[in-house]
Enzyme design. Structure first.
Site, PDB file in Angstrom:
ATOM      1  N   HIS A 109       0.052   1.553   5.376  1.00 22.88           N
ATOM      2  CA  HIS A 109       0.615   1.965   4.094  1.00 22.88           C
ATOM      3  C   HIS A 109       0.483   0.842   3.079  1.00 22.88           C
ATOM      4  CE1 HIS A 109       3.890  -0.347   5.891  1.00 22.88           C
ATOM      5  NE2 HIS A 109       4.393  -0.504   4.670  1.00 22.88           N
ATOM      6  N   ASP A 111       3.008  -0.542  -0.127  1.00 27.82           N
ATOM      7  CA  ASP A 111       4.449  -0.423  -0.348  1.00 27.82           C
ATOM      8  C   ASP A 111       4.818   0.392  -1.586  1.00 27.82           C
ATOM      9  OD1 ASP A 111       5.259  -1.873   1.886  1.00 27.82           O
ATOM     10  OD2 ASP A 111       4.851  -3.764   0.856  1.00 27.82           O
ATOM     11  N   HIS A 260      -1.251  -2.278   4.780  1.00 29.56           N
ATOM     12  CA  HIS A 260      -0.804  -3.004   5.971  1.00 29.56           C
ATOM     13  C   HIS A 260      -0.148  -2.068   6.972  1.00 29.56           C
ATOM     14  CE1 HIS A 260       2.623  -3.213   3.155  1.00 29.56           C
ATOM     15  NE2 HIS A 260       3.422  -3.315   4.204  1.00 29.56           N
ATOM     16  N   ARG A 275      12.328 -10.023   3.485  1.00 30.20           N
ATOM     17  CA  ARG A 275      11.213  -9.594   2.639  1.00 30.20           C
ATOM     18  C   ARG A 275      11.630  -9.442   1.192  1.00 30.20           C
ATOM     19  NH1 ARG A 275       7.265  -4.649   2.684  1.00 30.20           N
ATOM     20  NH2 ARG A 275       8.051  -4.492   0.582  1.00 30.20           N
TER      21      ARG A 275
HETATM   22  C1  SIN Z   1       6.335  -3.950   6.273  1.00 33.76           C
HETATM   23  O1  SIN Z   1       5.695  -2.918   6.343  1.00 33.76           O
HETATM   24  O2  SIN Z   1       6.634  -4.465   5.214  1.00 33.76           O
HETATM   25  C2  SIN Z   1       6.779  -4.626   7.543  1.00 33.76           C
HETATM   26  C3  SIN Z   1       5.713  -5.363   8.189  1.00 33.76           C
HETATM   27  C4  SIN Z   1       6.198  -6.023   9.446  1.00 33.76           C
HETATM   28  O3  SIN Z   1       7.272  -5.694   9.969  1.00 33.76           O
HETATM   29  O4  SIN Z   1       5.477  -6.903   9.919  1.00 33.76           O
END
Ligand code: SIN
Length: 294
Positions: A109, A111, A260, A275
């Site tokens: 995906h 974000d 990602h 994050r």
């Molecule tokens: C995410 O999709 O932001 C999480 C990625 C992760 O947990 O490494």
């Protein structure tokens, strides 16, 4: 002049930045050099960064205005003191998750593309990582776009897709959403399938996430077939970088030209990441030089 070294991590994207302590303020020339490396490699990794939450926030602001996390399945921020920080974790305290996404796979995906102005970047700081599993992968959407078979590129030329808001990348329904039975009716922003990166001017494939995606104006089966081809092309291993986490790794990625995903991991071990994300602008369609915008 700030001095750091840049080492490519994979042919497609990703670079390691060494020689910087991200707790210290960065000088203007250092920030400019870092942004140049970021534009070139799309994903930057900094190892051994012992950042507190306020330091993570201060570092994030170097790249722009903070964008609050999207609504999580529990409907309130994970860190009351720092609501701009999203916690990604499988850990539960007194039976209550301290973070999002659990221990399962998080599918490919980009974000928050289900909103009109998705974040342009995100920073992920690893506090606790499993001994194995939970690797994260990024894919280069410039490369995906540049190598699209001509017929596929023509088939999506000028088209937009729905970016469904219903589910997160771990397959959990967002608070307040209802199940979608027809992707043509999915709630979420409609973005161009090929976008112009606002800083580099390059064309990037812009897919969001596969579930409940739909290419506007096409019969549903045709849209599904095209989307499957696009996703298979965009996520081929040659276009990706794999991150095997160490504690206090910090990763910065460009959300406008990458996808990602994350591997699942053993539910019996803990994984805790903090994050942040940076506000972005509405994606604009890429127009080939010398042609007129539709
Ligand atoms: C995410 O999709 O932001 C999480 C990625 C992760 O947990 O490494």
């Amino acid at each position: 002049m700030a001095s750091f070294t840049v080492t490519a991590l994979a042919p497609a994207l990703g670079a390691e930045i060494s020689g910087l302590d991200l707790r210290a303020p960065l000088a203007a020339d250092g920030i400019a050099a870092l942004k140049r490396a970021w534009r070139e490699h799309l994903v930057l990794r900094f190892r051994g960064q012992l950042l507190s939450d306020p330091e993570l926030l201060a570092l994030s602001r170097v790249f722009g205005e903070l964008d609050p996390p999207g609504p999580n399945p529990y409907g309130k921020p994970f860190l009351a003191e720092f609501p701009e920080i999203n916690v990604i974790s499988n850990v539960k305290k007194d039976g209550v998750p301290i973070g999002n996404l659990g221990d399962g796979e998080a599918v490919w995906h980009c974000d928050m593309t289900y909103i009109e102005t998705p974040p342009m970047a995100a920073l992920l700081h690893a506090l606790d990582v499993p001994p194995s599993g939970g690797d994260t992968f990024w894919a280069n959407m410039y490369l995906a776009c540049e190598t699209l078979p001509r017929a596929l590129r023509q088939a999506i030329d000028g088209r937009r897709a729905i970016h469904d808001a219903t589910y997160n990348s771990a397959g959990m329904m967002r608070k307040g959403m209802k199940d979608v039975t027809d992707p043509r009716e999915a709630p979420g922003a409609r973005h161009p399938l090929v976008v112009r990166h606002p800083e580099t001017g390059r064309a990037a494939l812009y897919l969001g996430r596969r579930r409940n995606s739909y290419i506007l104006g096409l019969p549903l089966d045709e849209s599904n077939e095209l989307l499957d081809q696009l996703w298979t092309h965009a996520t081929q291993p040659e276009f990706t970088f794999r991150q095997q986490w160490q504690p206090h790794d910090l990763i910065l990625w460009d959300n406008r030209c990458t996808l990602h995903r994350r591997d699942s991991f053993d539910p019996g071990v803990s994984r805790i990441m903090h994050r942040t994300q940076i506000k972005g602008a509405a994606p604009v369609p890429y127009v080939e030089p010398g042609t007129m915008a539709a």
